[in-house]
Design an enzyme around this catalytic site. Structure first.
Site, PDB file in Angstrom:
ATOM      1  N   SER A 147      41.501   4.233  34.709  1.00  0.00           N
ATOM      2  CA  SER A 147      42.868   4.449  34.438  1.00  0.00           C
ATOM      3  C   SER A 147      43.856   3.805  35.623  1.00  0.00           C
ATOM      4  O   SER A 147      43.225   3.359  36.666  1.00  0.00           O
ATOM      5  CB  SER A 147      42.811   5.971  34.651  1.00  0.00           C
ATOM      6  OG  SER A 147      44.175   6.241  34.773  1.00  0.00           O
ATOM      7  N   TYR A 160      40.389  13.537  39.206  1.00  0.00           N
ATOM      8  CA  TYR A 160      40.554  12.341  38.227  1.00  0.00           C
ATOM      9  C   TYR A 160      40.846  10.793  38.844  1.00  0.00           C
ATOM     10  O   TYR A 160      40.114   9.948  38.759  1.00  0.00           O
ATOM     11  CB  TYR A 160      41.920  12.729  37.674  1.00  0.00           C
ATOM     12  CG  TYR A 160      42.099  11.898  36.221  1.00  0.00           C
ATOM     13  CD1 TYR A 160      41.229  11.839  35.219  1.00  0.00           C
ATOM     14  CD2 TYR A 160      43.177  10.818  36.237  1.00  0.00           C
ATOM     15  CE1 TYR A 160      41.430  11.246  33.933  1.00  0.00           C
ATOM     16  CE2 TYR A 160      43.262  10.008  35.238  1.00  0.00           C
ATOM     17  CZ  TYR A 160      42.271  10.169  34.007  1.00  0.00           C
ATOM     18  OH  TYR A 160      42.598   9.475  32.898  1.00  0.00           O
TER      19      TYR A 160
HETATM   20  P1  NAD Z   1      41.329  12.910  24.812  1.00  0.00           P
HETATM   21  O1  NAD Z   1      41.577  14.062  25.714  1.00  0.00           O
HETATM   22  O2  NAD Z   1      42.399  12.712  23.787  1.00  0.00           O
HETATM   23  O3  NAD Z   1      39.986  12.506  24.443  1.00  0.00           O
HETATM   24  C1  NAD Z   1      38.743  12.442  25.304  1.00  0.00           C
HETATM   25  C2  NAD Z   1      37.524  12.581  24.485  1.00  0.00           C
HETATM   26  O4  NAD Z   1      36.310  13.014  25.265  1.00  0.00           O
HETATM   27  C3  NAD Z   1      37.606  14.008  23.767  1.00  0.00           C
HETATM   28  O5  NAD Z   1      37.407  13.845  22.300  1.00  0.00           O
HETATM   29  C4  NAD Z   1      36.671  15.099  24.617  1.00  0.00           C
HETATM   30  O6  NAD Z   1      36.073  15.847  23.407  1.00  0.00           O
HETATM   31  C5  NAD Z   1      35.596  13.768  24.708  1.00  0.00           C
HETATM   32  N1  NAD Z   1      34.799  14.562  26.059  1.00  0.00           N
HETATM   33  C6  NAD Z   1      35.208  15.331  26.963  1.00  0.00           C
HETATM   34  N2  NAD Z   1      34.322  15.442  27.819  1.00  0.00           N
HETATM   35  C7  NAD Z   1      33.061  15.036  27.156  1.00  0.00           C
HETATM   36  C8  NAD Z   1      31.676  14.902  27.559  1.00  0.00           C
HETATM   37  N3  NAD Z   1      31.143  15.476  28.537  1.00  0.00           N
HETATM   38  N4  NAD Z   1      30.914  14.384  26.518  1.00  0.00           N
HETATM   39  C9  NAD Z   1      31.129  13.806  25.502  1.00  0.00           C
HETATM   40  N5  NAD Z   1      32.604  13.469  25.279  1.00  0.00           N
HETATM   41  C10 NAD Z   1      33.529  14.178  26.206  1.00  0.00           C
HETATM   42  O7  NAD Z   1      41.767  11.589  25.902  1.00  0.00           O
HETATM   43  P2  NAD Z   1      42.121  10.215  25.874  1.00  0.00           P
HETATM   44  O8  NAD Z   1      43.675  10.280  26.400  1.00  0.00           O
HETATM   45  O9  NAD Z   1      42.004   9.585  24.546  1.00  0.00           O
HETATM   46  O10 NAD Z   1      41.447   9.424  27.022  1.00  0.00           O
HETATM   47  C11 NAD Z   1      40.357   8.723  26.802  1.00  0.00           C
HETATM   48  C12 NAD Z   1      39.999   7.898  27.959  1.00  0.00           C
HETATM   49  O11 NAD Z   1      41.042   7.253  28.473  1.00  0.00           O
HETATM   50  C13 NAD Z   1      39.667   8.987  29.338  1.00  0.00           C
HETATM   51  O12 NAD Z   1      38.558   8.504  29.996  1.00  0.00           O
HETATM   52  C14 NAD Z   1      40.854   9.058  30.055  1.00  0.00           C
HETATM   53  O13 NAD Z   1      40.561   9.293  31.251  1.00  0.00           O
HETATM   54  C15 NAD Z   1      41.235   7.700  30.002  1.00  0.00           C
HETATM   55  N6  NAD Z   1      42.932   7.307  30.192  1.00  0.00           N
HETATM   56  C16 NAD Z   1      43.815   8.042  29.359  1.00  0.00           C
HETATM   57  C17 NAD Z   1      44.983   7.666  29.508  1.00  0.00           C
HETATM   58  C18 NAD Z   1      46.202   8.474  28.634  1.00  0.00           C
HETATM   59  O14 NAD Z   1      47.344   8.036  29.248  1.00  0.00           O
HETATM   60  N7  NAD Z   1      45.746   9.182  27.727  1.00  0.00           N
HETATM   61  C19 NAD Z   1      45.172   6.924  30.670  1.00  0.00           C
HETATM   62  C20 NAD Z   1      44.218   6.364  31.337  1.00  0.00           C
HETATM   63  C21 NAD Z   1      43.006   6.467  31.198  1.00  0.00           C
END
Ligand code: NAD
Length: 265
Positions: A147, A160
């Site tokens: 991120s 985070y």
């Molecule tokens: P989201 O919450 O929509 O999806 C995350 C998924 O991970 C969910 O389906 C959840 O069930 C799964 N998950 C959580 N804990 C788990 C575990 N212990 N084992 C297996 N699966 C698990 O999140 P997102 O926004 O799609 O983010 C995905 C990735 O991108 C994350 O690592 C997040 O930190 C990163 N990210 C997101 C953003 C953003 O703006 N959305 C920005 C930077 C980084």
């Protein structure tokens, strides 16, 4: 577009939500002809199967669900058996599953929640990568979804931010340790991507400030030079590039997908 990926296998974690980054990545890999395994928590099993069916239907690839908790070594051990049954070797492992819990300043942060974020976001990719390295093919690649928060601290989100900074360094360690075996590792650093995680964040901030979520989102957009919030597809396109031979001379990098919000390395 990347014909060398056709018929190769990829495993993407955190791919149950059709609106999430994991599924956005899986879609782009499938669009390049890759067979994909979608992993997520057991509780997300239903949507996981629906996402797999959509990929089979739309791209004609093999797609199967794997339920696992990336922070649990026993759960990973069981999943590895199923992954091996799907494909003898992996071209790509995408460590995407991640959480952001307990947001508060460090003085008020619940220690249990702080640790749970580290367990999923940092220990998870370590445990899963360690378990799957023996099955990565030469030319294979690990993509860790970090991120922008791993480069610039996100206020009230110390767990985070620290977990993602650690994931970036984990990526670099992996890259230098396994380059000789032909395995590459790179991280993606998304900025603000419109997924459930951010929709909840805009709502939380709006509640704290007593304004509408549309207002916090409007302010968020104003900080992005390209003038829009990113999409899971934007991240998926970058992931497909990192898995493909188009990035063959790149390893140990942390690529920003932020619409210009972050311009430094
Ligand atoms: P989201 O919450 O929509 O999806 C995350 C998924 O991970 C969910 O389906 C959840 O069930 C799964 N998950 C959580 N804990 C788990 C575990 N212990 N084992 C297996 N699966 C698990 O999140 P997102 O926004 O799609 O983010 C995905 C990735 O991108 C994350 O690592 C997040 O930190 C990163 N990210 C997101 C953003 C953003 O703006 N959305 C920005 C930077 C980084």
């Amino acid at each position: 577009m990347y014909s060398e990926l056709k018929g190769k296998a990829a495993f993407v974690t955190g791919a149950a939500l059709a609106t999430g980054i994991g599924f956005g990545i899986a879609e782009q890999l499938a669009a390049n002809g890759m067979d994909v395994l979608l992993g997520d928590l057991a509780a997300q099993g239903g949507p996981l199967e629906e996402n797999c069916a959509a990929l089979r239907r739309d791209y004609g690839v093999r797609a199967e669900p794997i339920t696992l908790d990336v922070s649990d070594a026993e759960s990973i051990r069981a999943a590895v058996e199923n992954i091996r049954a799907f494909a003898p070797s992996l071209r790509a492992l995408i460590n995407n599953a991640g959480i952001n819990r307990g947001a508060s300043r460090i003085g008020e942060y619940d220690a249990g929640l702080w640790k749970s974020v580290l367990d999923v976001n940092l220990m998870g990719p370590f445990l899963l990568t360690k378990a799957l390295l023996p099955f990565m093919e030469r030319g294979g690649t690990v993509v860790n979804v970090a991120s922008r928060a791993g480069k610039r601290p996100l206020p009230t989100c110390s767990a985070y931010s620290v977990s993602k900074a650690g994931l970036i360094m984990f990526t670099k360690c992996l890259a230098v340790e396994y380059a000789a075996e032909g395995i590459r590792a790179n991280a993606l650093c998304p900025g603000q991507i419109l997924t459930d995680m951010n929709v909840k964040r805009y709502a939380r901030e709006a509640a704290a400030e007593g304004c509408a979520p549309e207002e916090t989102m409007r302010r968020a957009i104003a900080t992005v030079p390209l003038g829009r919030i990113g999409t899971p597809r934007d991240v998926g396109l970058a992931a497909a590039f990192l898995v493909s031979d188009a990035s063959a001379y790149m390893t140990g990098q942390a690529l920003n997908v932020t619409g210009g919000q972050i311009t430094e390395l």
